[in-house]
Design a protein around this motif. Structure first.
Motif, short mmCIF file in Angstrom:
data_model
loop_
_atom_site.label_atom_id
_atom_site.label_comp_id
_atom_site.label_asym_id
_atom_site.label_seq_id
_atom_site.Cartn_x
_atom_site.Cartn_y
_atom_site.Cartn_z
N ARG A 1 -6.32 -2.42 -5.78
CA ARG A 1 -6.76 -1.26 -4.98
C ARG A 1 -5.81 -0.08 -5.13
O ARG A 1 -6.21 1.07 -5.02
N GLN A 2 -4.55 -0.39 -5.38
CA GLN A 2 -3.54 0.66 -5.54
C GLN A 2 -3.49 1.17 -6.99
O GLN A 2 -2.67 2.01 -7.32
N THR B 1 -4.90 -6.25 -3.39
CA THR B 1 -4.16 -5.10 -2.88
C THR B 1 -3.55 -4.31 -4.03
O THR B 1 -3.62 -3.08 -4.06
N GLU C 1 0.81 -1.22 0.00
CA GLU C 1 0.00 0.00 0.00
C GLU C 1 0.84 1.27 0.00
O GLU C 1 0.33 2.36 -0.25
#
Length: 176
Positions: free
Chosen positions: A55-56, A52, A28
Motif C-alpha cells: 500500500r505504501q 502494508t 505507514e
C-alpha cells in the motif's frame, strides 16, 4: 518533537521514536526510499505486513520481517521472515534482530519496530529500555535509519519520556 506534517525522512543512523494511534502501523510513516532495504519487527502477521508495504508503494521482496508473536504464522510470500519470537522473549528478539540486521545495508537500509508498547505488556520497563537502547545503538552504528512506533496512549508519560530519551528524535503521527 517534530510535527506529523513533516515528511519522515531520516539520515542514515538516525533513530526516531514515532507516536502513532493505537491501531496504526508506523510502517505507514516510512518514506518510499525505506522499502528498498527494510527490516520490520511487528506483531502483525507477515501477510498483513506485506499488504502494508505494498500500500505504501514498496516491494515486499526487498523487506524482511521478524514476527513478534507466540504462534507460528503460516506465510508463503515475497517478504522474507524469521521464525516468530514471543514478545516476552527479549533475548530471542535480540538474537533474531542481530542476525537479520546482517541483511540491512549500511548507509541506505532502514529498521522499523512496529508496536514497541507490546513488549511492555510482557516485560519490565527497565528490560525493554535496555533492549531498545541496544537496538538503537547497534542500528545507529551500522548507519541504518531506525523508526520505532509506539502507541503513545498505551504507556504512562514517565515511560514515554524514558523511552524517548533513547532516541535522537521523536515524531507525533497520532490523528488529531
Amino acid at each position: 518533537m517534530r510535527s506529523a506534517s513533516e515528511p519522515l525522512d531520516l539520515d542514515p543512523g538516525r533513530q526516531t521514536l514515532v507516536s502513532v494511534g493505537s491501531m496504526a502501523s508506523v510502517i505507514e510513516s516510512l518514506p518510499t526510499s525505506a522499502f528498498g532495504n527494510l527490516l520490520v519487527v511487528s506483531p502483525n502477521a507477515p501477510a498483513r505486513v506485506e499488504k502494508t508495504i505494498e500500500r505504501q508503494g514498496g516491494d515486499p521482496s526487498r523487506c524482511g520481517h521478524i514476527p513478534l508473536t507466540s504462534s507460528a504464522p503460516s506465510y508463503e510470500g515475497p517478504l522474507w521472515t524469521t521464525s516468530p519470537v514471543a514478545p516476552s522473549d527479549l533475548t530471542g528478539l535480540s538474537m533474531r534482530y542481530s542476525r537479520a540486521m546482517e541483511h540491512v545495508e549500511s548507509g541506505r537500509g532502514w529498521f522499523c519496530f512496529d508496536g514497541v508498547q507490546l513488549l511492555l505488556m510482557y516485560a519490565a520497563a527497565d528490560d525493554v529500555q535496555r533492549l531498545l537502547t541496544t537496538m538503537a545503538s547497534a542500528t545507529r552504528t551500522r548507519e541504518v535509519a531506525g523508526v520505532y512506533g509506539l502507541a503513545h496512549e498505551a504507556v504512562t508519560s514517565e515511560t514515554y519520556e524514558r523511552l524517548a530519551s533513547i532516541f535522537d528524535d521523536s515524531v507525533d503521527r497520532r490523528p488529531r
